[in-house]
Structures are given as C-alpha cells and as structure tokens.
Design a protein around this motif. Structure first.
Motif, short mmCIF file in Angstrom:
data_model
loop_
_atom_site.label_atom_id
_atom_site.label_comp_id
_atom_site.label_asym_id
_atom_site.label_seq_id
_atom_site.Cartn_x
_atom_site.Cartn_y
_atom_site.Cartn_z
N LEU A 52 0.81 -1.23 0.00
CA LEU A 52 0.00 0.00 0.00
C LEU A 52 0.84 1.27 0.00
N SER A 53 1.96 1.25 0.72
CA SER A 53 2.72 2.50 0.88
C SER A 53 3.35 2.96 -0.44
N SER A 54 3.41 2.09 -1.44
CA SER A 54 3.96 2.53 -2.73
C SER A 54 2.86 2.92 -3.73
N MET A 55 1.59 2.89 -3.31
CA MET A 55 0.49 3.28 -4.21
C MET A 55 0.42 4.80 -4.31
N THR A 56 -0.11 5.28 -5.45
CA THR A 56 -0.34 6.71 -5.62
C THR A 56 -1.75 7.06 -5.15
N VAL A 57 -1.84 7.87 -4.13
CA VAL A 57 -3.15 8.27 -3.62
C VAL A 57 -3.17 9.79 -3.43
N ASP A 58 -4.37 10.36 -3.38
CA ASP A 58 -4.49 11.80 -3.14
C ASP A 58 -5.73 12.06 -2.28
N MET A 59 -6.12 13.32 -2.17
CA MET A 59 -7.24 13.65 -1.28
C MET A 59 -8.58 13.13 -1.80
N PHE A 60 -8.63 12.64 -3.04
CA PHE A 60 -9.87 12.06 -3.56
C PHE A 60 -9.86 10.53 -3.50
N SER A 61 -8.89 9.96 -2.78
CA SER A 61 -8.82 8.50 -2.65
C SER A 61 -9.39 8.07 -1.29
N THR A 62 -10.03 6.92 -1.29
CA THR A 62 -10.47 6.28 -0.05
C THR A 62 -9.83 4.89 -0.02
N ILE A 63 -9.30 4.52 1.13
CA ILE A 63 -8.55 3.25 1.23
C ILE A 63 -9.25 2.37 2.26
N ILE A 64 -9.49 1.11 1.90
CA ILE A 64 -10.05 0.16 2.87
C ILE A 64 -9.05 -0.97 3.08
N ILE A 65 -8.56 -1.07 4.31
CA ILE A 65 -7.57 -2.08 4.69
C ILE A 65 -8.34 -3.21 5.39
N GLY A 66 -8.27 -4.40 4.84
CA GLY A 66 -9.00 -5.54 5.38
C GLY A 66 -8.50 -5.95 6.76
N ASN A 67 -9.12 -6.97 7.33
CA ASN A 67 -8.59 -7.55 8.57
C ASN A 67 -8.11 -8.97 8.28
N SER A 68 -7.81 -9.72 9.34
CA SER A 68 -7.21 -11.05 9.14
C SER A 68 -8.14 -12.01 8.39
N GLN A 69 -9.44 -11.70 8.33
CA GLN A 69 -10.40 -12.59 7.67
C GLN A 69 -10.69 -12.20 6.22
N THR A 70 -10.27 -11.02 5.81
CA THR A 70 -10.64 -10.51 4.49
C THR A 70 -9.98 -11.32 3.38
N LYS A 71 -10.74 -11.61 2.33
CA LYS A 71 -10.18 -12.37 1.21
C LYS A 71 -10.67 -11.81 -0.12
N ILE A 72 -10.07 -12.31 -1.19
CA ILE A 72 -10.46 -11.89 -2.54
C ILE A 72 -11.30 -13.01 -3.14
N ILE A 73 -12.51 -12.67 -3.60
CA ILE A 73 -13.39 -13.64 -4.26
C ILE A 73 -13.73 -13.08 -5.64
N ALA A 74 -13.31 -13.78 -6.68
CA ALA A 74 -13.61 -13.36 -8.07
C ALA A 74 -13.23 -11.90 -8.31
N GLY A 75 -12.13 -11.49 -7.74
CA GLY A 75 -11.64 -10.13 -7.96
C GLY A 75 -12.22 -9.09 -7.01
N TYR A 76 -13.16 -9.49 -6.18
CA TYR A 76 -13.75 -8.57 -5.20
C TYR A 76 -13.19 -8.82 -3.80
N MET A 77 -13.20 -7.76 -2.99
CA MET A 77 -12.66 -7.82 -1.63
C MET A 77 -13.81 -8.08 -0.66
N VAL A 78 -13.72 -9.17 0.10
CA VAL A 78 -14.84 -9.59 0.95
C VAL A 78 -14.34 -9.92 2.35
N THR A 79 -14.95 -9.34 3.36
CA THR A 79 -14.67 -9.72 4.74
C THR A 79 -15.83 -10.59 5.23
N PRO A 80 -15.62 -11.90 5.33
CA PRO A 80 -16.73 -12.77 5.74
C PRO A 80 -17.17 -12.41 7.15
N ARG A 81 -18.47 -12.52 7.38
CA ARG A 81 -18.97 -12.19 8.72
C ARG A 81 -19.00 -13.42 9.61
#
Lengths: 244, 244
Positions: free
Chosen positions: B210-239
């Motif tokens: 993440l620290s090497s990504m280009t972001v600015d004041m119009f960016s929003t960042i969502i950092i997953g937790n230990s359960q978060t995974k990628i399903i078919a290209g989407y970011m999902v935190t199972p409940r």
C-alpha cells in the motif's frame, strides 16, 4: 453472459432515505429477495414484483434462492436494510456466489444506521469512529470485547449495532463496563430507536447511565468520545475547527 | 419562529447516489451554500438556486454565511460531500449556530465514501470497522497514530479518509508502518479513486504494497482484517456464516 444479482441497501426503511440508484434498480428488476420485515417495508413502493421472503438466520438460503432465480434469466435484487455492505447481505452473497462463475454480484450502497441515526442525534460521528456489533452469533464475544476495549482506549466515538436481543441480555451492560475502564461516565451517548420507521425516537444519555436504558435489536447506540458535547439538545463531536 | 438550516450530505457526487430526502430539500430551498468543488457537482441538477461558494479551509466562514442568509428569511441548505455527519460540515455548523438561538440545524444523511467505496470493491466492511482520517490539520498525529495502532491490534477493518495531500506527504507510509506491526503484509487492501465521479477507479493491493500506491485527497482506502479475502476479484470480509 453473466447473471447479475444486485445487493441493494435500502437505507433505514422509508423511500425518502433510499438513493435514486437503489430505487431505479428495484424498479427495473423482476424479483426482489429479502428478509420478511424488510420486504414489507418496500413492497408498497414496488407492488408489481415477484417477492421471495425468508426468515432471519436464513441468510445462506436466501442467497441460494437469489442465485437460482437469477440463473433462470429473471433479474434479481437482494435487499438489505441500511447499507448492504455494513452488517448486511453483501458479504455472504459473494461467498455463496463463489461457486457459480456465471453469476456476478453488484452492491448498491445505502444509508447505514450509524449515519441515519447520527443525523437525528446531531453530529456525533464527525471525527474518527468505529462500528461494533454486540451480536456474538457470528463473532466470538472475546473479539467483540477486545474491539470495545481498543476503541475506548484510543478515544474513538463508537457506534453499537445489535445492542440487544432476547438471546443477548447483558451484552450492553458488559460493553459499558469495558468502555468505562477508559472513558468518563459523563460522556454523551445517543440512543436511536427505529430510525426512519414507525416509532422513531431518540434519547440522549451518558455512558454511566447507558446500561440501564431499554434497547432492542432495532436500536442503534452512539457513544461519544472525550470531546463530544451537547449543543442545544444535540450531540456534537467537534472536529477541532477554531471558531474565532 | 426558528430559521432552519439543513446540512445535506450529497453522497459521492452524482445525483443517482443522492437520497430522495436530500434532493427534495435541495429542490425546496432558496439558497445552497458549499465548497466550490461540491457546488459544481450539483449545480447542473438545481440550476435556478442562489449559490454561495467558499474555498477549502473556510468552513467557519461558510457556516456564518449560511446563518446570515437563513436569518434574512431565505431557506438555506449547506451541502457536504458524502455524509455531512462523517468528516463533514454538520459538526462545525452546530458549533457556529450555538450563538444563534433563533437558528436550528437539521442534518440529512448521505452515502459516505466508506460505503460508496466499499460497494465498488465488494463487501470489505461487512464486519466491525473503523474510519480514520489521516489529516492532521485538525487532529494531532499522535492521536491518529494511537487510533491506527488500536484498530490494527484489535483486527478491525480500517477505512482511511484523506490519505494524502500535498501538505501530508508520508502520512500513508507512516500509517502502513503502524498497521504492519499487528497485521500481515498480505492482507487485502482496496483503493478507490473519485467514487461516483469522473475518473472513478478501483485497485486491489495488499497492506505490504500500500505505501507505494499513488493516492491523493480524492482517494479512499479500505484495509481488510485477518479474515478478508479476494473472491472473483472482489474484496470480501466474511462475517462468519456457515456455508454448508
């Protein structure tokens, strides 16, 4: 060609809190799937649809029904109260659909109870805040307790979802005990009942008095931080602007 | 009689993400006050209004202008992007209006960037999460750092607002360093640029990158937790639902 299932956040309940995108998608789809209570909230606005309803705790079944319906060629929308992506159906829908490469999930955001509740209370969430559900049906109580402790120690405003149910008597009291280890008892707290629905009501209290309040699964609680104050009866967490 | 000022969250920008309540209030009012960029987003939809614009960092002036206008008998709405109650104008509006007992503030919730961004990324916020702004204009960096540390240690999903600006080079890197003390570098992270506006774009990466990504004041960042995974290209935190 992929079958798209929309997972639509309807907001707190009345049509005026829904986004145009959510309404347009519900108007365009053939079939709407959801939990009984939420279907009844929106059915009057979309009377001509096919509706599929399931009870609470039937989330996985509901996803499978949506997938079956979509694969017959009917356009399907699954509804979730508030925001489908915040303690809503979006996550489990992606998980269940993972077995069906011909199905694609698209989420449509809605107003979550933290935001609709905050608007009624004033401006309690204007600075950093956490959302924590007190339901231990899916998350172990130890994890919930650890998060409450961390949030209070770092002076986050905390919004509690699912503060109580018949099966969870005592959870709110335990949460208050944890937070009181780090926060003062006079911190303002707002309790919102039935946001955007019949019986909507707000109450302002303090962290010290919260454990004696009557709450249920339709209540949302916002616990202020050390900066939160009451202005003209409203709960406000200043962000730090200089007024003069 | 009180002069009411509405503080209206317009969502990420396009009319389709606005609620019916927000649109109805903006249609009914005489005068709309806001930051230049947000006024330009909504002006095409409400061309006949009186508009009052001020620059960024002029928040208190903007509130005073709204109060002056409302007290002349003109109905006034202050707009805020996303939700007016989440890093928006609602809080400062209550504070400034505290000196005017003839003025009442009413907040209208909108879709905040955490929710509109999450919908594009998949379902990353389905479990407990925190919102933390990396701007130290109004909050000391020590407080921000303490909250990042607490959130990571308690395995919250974390949504970062204001991750960078010209004056805040290096804040995202420092935030990543703090979170990596508690979370694995392979945790999924979603970056959303310009949600609901021209140039909308999503990227999926990891906490380690993440620290090497280009972001600015119009960016929003969502950092997953230990359960978060990628399903078919989407970011999902199972409940935590049982699938079988």
């Amino acid at each position: 060609m992929k079958h798209v299932i929309y997972v639509v956040g309807i907001g707190p309940g009345s049509i005026e809190h829904m986004t145009f995108q959510a309404k347009n998608i519900l108007e365009a789809c053939d079939c709407i799937i959801g939990y009984n209570t939420y279907i009844e909230l929106i059915r009057p606005y979309f009377p001509e649809k096919e509706y599929i309803m399931t009870g609470m705790t039937k989330e996985v079944d509901r996803c499978r029904l949506a997938i079956e319906k979509a694969r017959t060629g009917r356009s399907a929308a699954m509804i979730s109260s508030g925001d489908a992506g915040v303690y809503g159906m979006a996550g489990i829908m992606y998980e269940v659909a993972a077995d069906y490469p011909d199905v694609e999930i698209k989420v449509v955001a809605g107003i979550t109870a933290a935001c609709s509740g905050a608007a009624l209370l004033g401006a309690p969430l204007v600075s950093d805040f956490c959302l924590i559900s007190l339901s231990d049906l899916l998350t172990p109580w130890e994890t919930i307790a650890k998060r409450l402790e961390a949030a209070a120690a770092a002076d986050f405003v905390v919004c509690l979802y699912n503060p109580a149910s018949k099966r969870r008597a005592g959870h709110l009291q335990r949460a208050c005990q944890i937070m009181l280890r780090h926060q003062e008892p006079n911190i303002p707290v707002g309790v919102v009942h039935c946001v955007g629905r019949e019986g909507e009501k707000t109450e302002i209290t303090t962290l010290g008095k919260l454990s004696s309040m009557t709450v249920d699964m339709f209540s949302t609680i916002i616990i202020g931080n050390s900066q939160t104050k009451i202005i003209a009866g409203y709960m406000v967490t200043p962000r730090g602007y200089q007024l003069s």
